[in-house]
Design an enzyme around this catalytic site. Structure first.
Site, PDB file in Angstrom:
ATOM      1  N   ASP A   1       0.917  -1.279   0.037  1.00  0.00           N
ATOM      2  CA  ASP A   1       0.117  -0.022   0.015  1.00  0.00           C
ATOM      3  C   ASP A   1       0.878   1.319  -0.125  1.00  0.00           C
ATOM      4  OD1 ASP A   1      -2.604   1.361   0.435  1.00  0.00           O
ATOM      5  OD2 ASP A   1      -1.501   2.051   2.368  1.00  0.00           O
TER       6      ASP A   1
ATOM      7  N   TYR B   1      -0.302   4.931   0.803  1.00  0.00           N
ATOM      8  CA  TYR B   1      -0.714   6.208   1.544  1.00  0.00           C
ATOM      9  C   TYR B   1      -0.834   5.427   2.889  1.00  0.00           C
ATOM     10  CZ  TYR B   1      -1.553   8.271  -2.813  1.00  0.00           C
ATOM     11  OH  TYR B   1      -1.356   9.042  -4.135  1.00  0.00           O
TER      12      TYR B   1
ATOM     13  N   ARG C   1      -8.019  13.273   5.820  1.00  0.00           N
ATOM     14  CA  ARG C   1      -7.667  11.666   5.532  1.00  0.00           C
ATOM     15  C   ARG C   1      -9.096  11.012   5.889  1.00  0.00           C
ATOM     16  NH1 ARG C   1      -5.494   7.619   2.754  1.00  0.00           N
ATOM     17  NH2 ARG C   1      -4.447   6.205   4.240  1.00  0.00           N
TER      18      ARG C   1
ATOM     19  N   SER D   1      -2.353   0.172  -4.890  1.00  0.00           N
ATOM     20  CA  SER D   1      -3.104   1.454  -4.203  1.00  0.00           C
ATOM     21  C   SER D   1      -4.369   2.051  -4.619  1.00  0.00           C
ATOM     22  CB  SER D   1      -1.945   2.695  -4.210  1.00  0.00           C
ATOM     23  OG  SER D   1      -2.618   3.808  -3.600  1.00  0.00           O
ATOM     24  N   ASN D   2      -5.140   2.770  -4.037  1.00  0.00           N
ATOM     25  CA  ASN D   2      -6.238   3.145  -4.484  1.00  0.00           C
ATOM     26  C   ASN D   2      -6.113   4.511  -5.389  1.00  0.00           C
ATOM     27  OD1 ASN D   2      -8.454   1.515  -3.386  1.00  0.00           O
ATOM     28  ND2 ASN D   2      -8.531   2.767  -1.384  1.00  0.00           N
TER      29      ASN D   2
END
Length: 223
Positions: free
Chosen positions: A7, A9, A41, A118-119
């Protein structure tokens, strides 16, 4: 050897490092900076979940932009357009966590495929990986954008396995986000949780296969 999917972030790069830019641009107290950062966030993650559940996909850059607008409105902050643009681009300049490059290099030298999963949409991930000095240490950058949804949707983890040309069980997600670990494990992927805060695991979804507290400890465990 495995396909290791990191990942970005909160795992390789510290999202809270936006506080420096927030403080410089907004000129408010450290307490308010921290509150804006936390809200930004939190809404970023919430909006990604909502987008996926409503079948109303938007790239993660747009999700991040919406979340910033919410955070600013929450605290009655109204920066001009140029300032807002600089705030948004703080996500291109996040600090890598200590030991990130070391861990990636050691795992790659051990024969693992080392990628980001990751998104973030591809453009923002590439900008950040370049800025943080991570690009030379990665075999690939994989984005949820390819399947037009977000983690923890199983489709994102399945996309990684397909891209790496491996069975899902031969891939491992490494994430500091407990919800991400729970989702990947639920989809059938092996998982390592980088639990820096020593939090309990999620009550919904799979429990982590392995748990460490730093990125170098991931390499200690898997090399």
């Amino acid at each position: 050897m495995a396909g290791l999917c990191f990942d970005m972030y909160g795992t390789l790069c510290d999202t809270s490092s936006v506080r420096t830019r927030l403080g410089e641009e907004l000129g408010v107290s450290d307490c308010l900076v921290a509150a804006v950062d936390e809200t930004w966030r939190r809404k970023q993650l919430q909006y990604s979940y909502q987008s996926a559940q409503m079948d109303a996909y938007e790239p993660f850059w747009e999700i991040t932009s919406h979340a910033l607008d919410y955070a600013l409105a929450q605290y009655d902050l109204d920066p001009d357009d140029d300032t807002r643009t600089r705030l948004l681009h703080a996500y291109d300049h996040l600090d890598p966590f200590p030991g990130a490059v070391e861990a990636l290099d050691r795992l790659s030298a051990a024969g693992h495929d080392v990628v980001v999963l990751s998104n973030g949409n591809p453009e923002m991930l590439e900008r950040l990986a370049d800025d943080a000095g991570l690009s030379p240490h990665l075999d690939d950058i994989l984005s949820a954008h390819a399947v037009r949804t977000f983690k923890p949707d199983p489709a994102v983890y399945e996309h990684a396995a397909e891209t790496l040309d491996r069975p899902l069980g031969d891939c491992r997600l490494i994430s500091s986000n407990a919800w991400d670990v729970a989702g990947a494990g639920n989809a059938g992927m092996a998982t390592t949780w980088v639990n820096r805060a020593r939090d309990p695991p999620e009550a919904i979804g799979a429990r982590p296969d392995r748990e460490v507290d730093t990125l170098p400890a991931v390499a200690d465990d898997l090399c």
